[in-house]
Design a protein around this motif. Structure first.
Motif, PDB file in Angstrom:
ATOM      1  N   VAL A   1      -3.358  -2.096  -7.474  1.00  0.00           N
ATOM      2  CA  VAL A   1      -4.131  -3.013  -6.340  1.00  0.00           C
ATOM      3  C   VAL A   1      -5.070  -2.199  -5.355  1.00  0.00           C
ATOM      4  O   VAL A   1      -4.762  -0.823  -5.490  1.00  0.00           O
ATOM      5  N   ASP A   2      -5.956  -2.655  -4.724  1.00  0.00           N
ATOM      6  CA  ASP A   2      -6.885  -1.968  -4.134  1.00  0.00           C
ATOM      7  C   ASP A   2      -5.892  -1.359  -2.648  1.00  0.00           C
ATOM      8  O   ASP A   2      -5.319  -2.309  -2.283  1.00  0.00           O
ATOM      9  N   PRO A   3      -6.263  -0.301  -2.283  1.00  0.00           N
ATOM     10  CA  PRO A   3      -5.474   0.189  -1.241  1.00  0.00           C
ATOM     11  C   PRO A   3      -5.878  -0.364   0.057  1.00  0.00           C
ATOM     12  O   PRO A   3      -4.889  -0.490   0.943  1.00  0.00           O
ATOM     13  N   ILE A   4      -7.368  -0.716   0.145  1.00  0.00           N
ATOM     14  CA  ILE A   4      -7.418  -1.285   1.345  1.00  0.00           C
ATOM     15  C   ILE A   4      -6.935  -2.776   1.243  1.00  0.00           C
ATOM     16  O   ILE A   4      -6.393  -3.271   2.458  1.00  0.00           O
ATOM     17  N   ALA A   5      -7.010  -3.528   0.193  1.00  0.00           N
ATOM     18  CA  ALA A   5      -6.479  -5.003   0.256  1.00  0.00           C
ATOM     19  C   ALA A   5      -5.106  -4.947   0.599  1.00  0.00           C
ATOM     20  O   ALA A   5      -4.611  -6.002   1.242  1.00  0.00           O
ATOM     21  N   LEU A   6      -4.347  -3.711   0.167  1.00  0.00           N
ATOM     22  CA  LEU A   6      -2.667  -3.791   0.216  1.00  0.00           C
ATOM     23  C   LEU A   6      -2.529  -3.437   1.684  1.00  0.00           C
ATOM     24  O   LEU A   6      -1.646  -4.162   2.225  1.00  0.00           O
ATOM     25  N   ARG A   7      -3.321  -2.913   2.368  1.00  0.00           N
ATOM     26  CA  ARG A   7      -3.118  -2.457   3.772  1.00  0.00           C
ATOM     27  C   ARG A   7      -3.360  -3.607   4.578  1.00  0.00           C
ATOM     28  O   ARG A   7      -2.527  -4.018   5.357  1.00  0.00           O
ATOM     29  N   ARG A   8      -4.495  -4.607   4.245  1.00  0.00           N
ATOM     30  CA  ARG A   8      -4.968  -5.696   4.966  1.00  0.00           C
ATOM     31  C   ARG A   8      -3.932  -6.602   4.817  1.00  0.00           C
ATOM     32  O   ARG A   8      -3.363  -7.381   5.893  1.00  0.00           O
ATOM     33  N   GLN A   9      -3.262  -6.627   3.563  1.00  0.00           N
ATOM     34  CA  GLN A   9      -2.352  -8.010   3.359  1.00  0.00           C
ATOM     35  C   GLN A   9      -1.100  -7.721   4.176  1.00  0.00           C
ATOM     36  O   GLN A   9      -0.624  -8.941   4.813  1.00  0.00           O
ATOM     37  N   ASN A  10      -0.838  -6.460   4.749  1.00  0.00           N
ATOM     38  CA  ASN A  10       0.573  -6.351   5.372  1.00  0.00           C
ATOM     39  C   ASN A  10       0.024  -5.913   6.774  1.00  0.00           C
ATOM     40  O   ASN A  10       1.167  -5.629   7.557  1.00  0.00           O
ATOM     41  N   PHE A  11      -1.275  -5.824   7.460  1.00  0.00           N
ATOM     42  CA  PHE A  11      -1.433  -5.459   8.559  1.00  0.00           C
ATOM     43  C   PHE A  11      -0.776  -6.466   9.668  1.00  0.00           C
ATOM     44  O   PHE A  11      -0.806  -7.715   9.464  1.00  0.00           O
TER      45      PHE A  11
END
Ligand code: FES
Ligand code: FES
Lengths: 789, 161
Positions: A396-406
């Motif tokens: 998965v996209d590293p930024i998307a994974l971060r955003r999902q868990n922010f």
């Protein structure tokens, strides 16, 4: 329109004029009549029993005033540790004595064994060579995991082992965390090293002790970030000098980065020797001495795991860290891997369960303590490398994974005991994607590939905790000090102000930015406000500057003191204007009666305070001087997102930083120019850690990187122009300025971005190696790409 | 002890030195010119850069006796005659090219030497030239900008990029 003064203006720094003309006054620039010089004879052996120290040959050498050894300091206190950590069984950490000059044993290369005081430096150095030291060498412990094995040689014979403490946080969560891992849909595991660094402020440490027999008063001039703390520690715990007989002055200081927080033996020695020799005694560190006597930084070895559910939500984090303490406990060393590291393991994410284990270990190396970021870079590096690794494992996209868990809702209580007051992590990530031109990356990658190079893009988020406080909480956590800050505002009769702050400026530009705040509050010119710092005789008891705390804590104290000044000045103005106090308004340096054209200037009120002829003497005292001590209700939580773009030469393994973007949320900003400069400097240190810097010991405890010939400091050509932005601002909710602190962010946020980018570049060349340790030297990169190490 | 005489910032100065006395020590300890700093012992950091007979020199790599009879310029002599900051010094202030100030004298002296030999250096040329000057505070960004601005090149204003 940019402002031309006050809060939010990029006021030029007033301190620059003296620095640019050679008129700065650093400690080594101070010379006193009759001053003698000390040279320390330091151990060149990492671990050994001292069988004899024969100073007879040195004592008669030309110019020698007196030679000191450990026996001169029997009965004198050792160097105190300012933080006691309690281990996971509820027991206090093991805390060995830390002598001024070695007693019986040497425990690291660079430990002072003897000290020669002489008329000149050269004579002191020459005489030190005539001292004969016999040491029975013992096996050295350098590797942390080996140091805690049964049967390992002990650094301190009186301790049960080399384990300082075994800390579990939060111990009660451990079973729930383990269960979450059992239930996880995916687990990402990472083992990494946070490389040992040396802070290397460009000004080496200096101490100059002076003793005045007439008043039985000692003065120490020293390169310190916190002169009051040194006065308290040295006076009360080492030399037994009451504070009213001891003055500590830290004049212009050429950078600190943490390593000038701590109380060092050389400070106590010079203060002691000045009295013993009845003349000023000065020590100026050489750079080589600095490498083996300044506290080092980082040096963690960690295993970290992330549990995710089937929808890629983070469900738990588990870490296991070995943290090097070196041979002795430096002043705040125990707090760094625990309360400044474990409490940050949630990062920007709403992971519900976290367990952090830290084993602090004694080794035969220089003591390790806080270095810019202190614990928070270690936490951020682990977490942001881990999340990136998870993203690649899951595809998965590293930024998307971060955003999902922010974390998106504030205040947010983490499972590691802190509560974030404000933040907007998506806003800084949006800003970052725009600044870093992520959309244009593929085209840039193609250009690099056309030249035979690989190109990588790496991002990370970060959060830090600044302005550590409140005092009653940190006391429960083991701090042996308060963490408030102080300010005295003295208004002179003609209207000028002197602010005496407990904060200390060693590059941060407080003389300018602090004046901006006070000038804005009163509505006067910044030039009317003078900032005094760095002298215990001129400033109220304060805790100094570290942990990005100065504007958030010291600035708040200054605001509170200025508010008291304004309140009193309004009373005087109401008397002069014959109006009720509630109707008095202060604007642009004048007090007026609301709804009328009656007003009185700031200077008239201040004059009345000191020439109280027409003055309400029955109600208020003359004079206009107020002090405030400010103890914050919580930490502040600066946060942001960083992106790095690297080019990698697959032929040589050479990595170059092509672009670096930093989107920070510091809350409100007082002087944008200074804030950006702080970020630039932090980035250079973080990029330096990732790319170049490494403090290395061999297995015998010999320090291999003890000069700029073998410790790679970042130079101008190693670094890019940075893009920095602080327009995302969620003001701190609990301090009067809404500020968060900016001093460490760059050093905290940048290493993972660099390494994530390097790994991305390698992957694009078909080398999916999972992780690479810092610094990513060409040899290490090349070997990793070719299956070696 | 040997007597040395040199013209420092336009004034004749003399002192007695040992053979091993470095020019940096002579300037700082004997002449009281403490603007020249000492940041290392391996000639790497550049905090000590001065000009000797017009050339940039690390004052920690030269013995005082070697500078006997020379013309030496230090940071203390760089301001304009009226005491105002010279173009390079002013650009360092305007572009926030210094923080703690410790590397600054050497940076300013190196920048002056660079601009003498290359009046319009590129960013890469500046970075390359500063190889012998270490700054731990600024990350070099604003030093590079200051030097470009001092050479009359267009540079975005500070905190406005
Ligand atoms: S002191 Fe001269 S180069 Fe460092
Ligand atoms: S300004 Fe501090 S070292 Fe350059």
């Amino acid at each position: 329109m940019p402002k031309d003064g006050g809060i939010g203006a990029s006021s030029k720094r007033r301190e620059d004029v003296r620095f640019l003309t050679g008129n700065g006054k650093y400690t080594d620039d101070i010379n006193m009549r009759g001053q003698a010089y000390v040279h320390f004879l330091r151990s060149d052996i990492a671990h050994g029993k001292i069988t004899s120290v024969d100073i007879s040959g040195a004592e008669g050498m030309p110019g020698v005033v007196k030679v000191f050894t450990g026996s001169d300091f029997e009965g004198v206190g050792g160097m105190p540790c300012g933080w006691q950590v309690t281990d996971k069984h509820g027991q206090p950490m093991q805390e060995p004595p830390h002598p001024i000059l070695a007693q019986g044993k040497v425990r690291h290369v660079g430990e002072p064994i003897a000290a020669v005081v002489a008329e000149t430096y050269a004579q002191a150095r020459d005489a030190a060579e005539a001292i004969v030291v016999d040491i029975d060498e013992l096996p050295a412990v350098v590797d942390m995991k080996a140091a805690v094995k049964d049967g390992a040689p002990k650094v301190h014979d009186d301790l049960t082992s080399n384990l300082c403490y075994d800390w579990g946080f939060v111990e009660e969560n451990k079973d729930a965390v383990n269960k979450a891992f059992d239930d996880a849909a995916h687990v990402t595991t990472l083992e990494l090293v946070n490389n040992r660094l040396v802070a290397n402020p460009m000004e080496p440490r200096v101490a100059l002790g002076d003793y005045d027999r007439s008043g039985d008063e000692s003065t120490l001039y020293t390169t310190s970030q916190n002169p009051h703390v040194i006065r308290l520690l040295m006076g009360a715990f080492v030399l037994g000098i009451p504070e009213h007989k001891l003055r500590v002055v830290a004049p212009d200081v050429g950078g600190g980065f943490g390593t000038k927080i701590f109380h060092y033996q050389e400070e106590a020695f010079c203060t002691f020797a000045a009295k013993a020799c009845n003349r000023p005694v000065k020590w100026t560190s050489t750079r080589s001495e600095a490498f083996m006597s300044d506290a080092h930084g980082r040096d963690h070895v960690t295993k970290i795991e992330l549990a995710l559910d089937g929808d890629n939500n983070f469900t738990a984090i588990r870490t296991d860290t070995y943290a090097n303490m070196g041979a002795y406990l430096s002043t705040f060393a125990p707090s760094v891997p625990t309360w400044l590291h474990g409490t940050l393991m949630a990062g920007n994410y709403k992971t519900p369960l976290i367990y952090v284990n830290v084993k602090a270990v004694f080794t035969n190396t220089v003591p390790v303590d806080a270095y810019r970021g202190a614990g928070r870079p270690e936490a951020t590096f682990q977490l942001e490398r881990l999340v990136d690794k998870a993203a690649h494992e899951l595809g998965v996209d590293p930024i998307a994974l971060r955003r999902q868990n922010f974390v998106t809702e504030f205040p947010y209580a983490t499972p590691v005991a802190v509560e974030y007051d404000t933040g907007d992590y998506n806003a800084t990530m949006d800003k970052l994607e725009e600044m870093s031109d992520r959309a244009g990356f593929e085209a840039r990658r193609k250009e690099s590939e056309a030249k035979g190079k690989l190109r990588g893009f790496g991002v990370n988020a970060y959060i830090e905790a600044c302005g550590i406080a409140p005092s009653n909480l940190v006391g429960q956590l083991g701090a042996r000090a308060g963490l408030y800050e102080s300010a005295t505002v003295r208004v002179n009769a003609t209207g000028g102000l002197v602010v005496m702050t407990g904060s200390h400026s060693h590059g941060q530009g407080h003389e300018t930015s602090f004046a901006q705040v006070v000038a804005e509050m009163i509505g006067i010119d910044e030039g009317m406000v003078e900032i005094v710092h760095g002298d215990t005789a001129r400033t109220p008891m304060g805790m100094g500057t570290y942990g990005s705390r100065s504007i958030a804590v010291g600035g708040s104290a200054m605001v509170r003191a200025t508010e008291k000044i304004i309140a009193k000045a309004k009373k005087i103005a109401s008397h002069l204007l014959e109006a009720s106090e509630g109707d008095i308004e202060l604007k642009d340096g004048a007090f007026s009666v609301a709804g009328t054209d009656k007003s009185v200037a700031w200077g008239d009120v201040t004059l009345a305070a000191y020439v109280p002829h027409n003055y309400p003497l029955d109600d208020i005292e003359p004079g206009l001087e107020e002090t405030a001590f400010y103890d914050p209700a919580n930490f502040t939580y600066p946060a942001g997102a960083y992106a790095c773009e690297v080019e990698l030469d697959p032929e040589t393994g050479q990595v170059t930083i092509e672009r670096f973007s930093a989107a920070d949320d510091f809350g409100n900003v007082i002087n944008p120019m200074i804030v950006e400069g702080q970020v630039h400097g932090g980035l250079a240190q973080g990029i330096g850690q990732a790319l170049l810097e490494n403090c290395a010991y061999d297995s015998d405890g010999q320090l291999l990187s003890a000069s700029y010939m073998d410790y790679a400091m970042p130079r101008a050509a190693d670094l890019p122009m940075y893009q920095v932005d602080h327009s995302c601002q969620t003001p701190c909710t609990h301090n009067p300025l809404g500020v968060k602190g900016c001093g460490e962010a760059g050093a905290i946020g940048s290493p993972p971005a660099v390494i994530n980018a390097v790994l991305d570049a390698m992957r694009s060349g078909g080398h999916d190696i999972g992780h690479i340790d810092m610094p990513v030297s060409p040899g290490r990169v090349w070997a990793a790409m070719h299956g070696g190490n | 002890m040997t007597q040395v005489t040199m013209t420092v910032n336009g004034k004749s100065m003399s002192g007695d030195v040992e053979g091993r006395t470095l020019l940096a020590q002579f300037l700082r300890d004997d002449m009281g010119l403490t603007g020249t700093h000492i940041g290392c012992d391996t000639s790497q950091c550049g905090a000590c850069v001065v000009h000797v007979n017009g050339e940039a020199v690390k004052a920690c790599t030269m013995f005082a006796v070697e500078a006997n009879g020379a013309t030496v310029d230090t940071i203390e002599g760089q301001a304009n005659a009226d005491g105002s900051l010279n173009v390079i010094q002013q650009a360092f202030q305007d572009y926030h090219g210094l923080q703690c100030g410790f590397c600054t004298p050497g940076m300013v002296m190196s920048a002056a030497a660079l601009l003498k030999e290359n009046s319009k250096p590129t960013e890469a040329e500046i970075r390359h030239y500063l190889d012998g000057n270490i700054c731990r505070c600024t990350g070099y960004h604003n030093i590079v900008k200051a030097i470009m601005a001092a050479s009359g090149q267009d540079v975005p204003a500070v905190a406005a990029e």
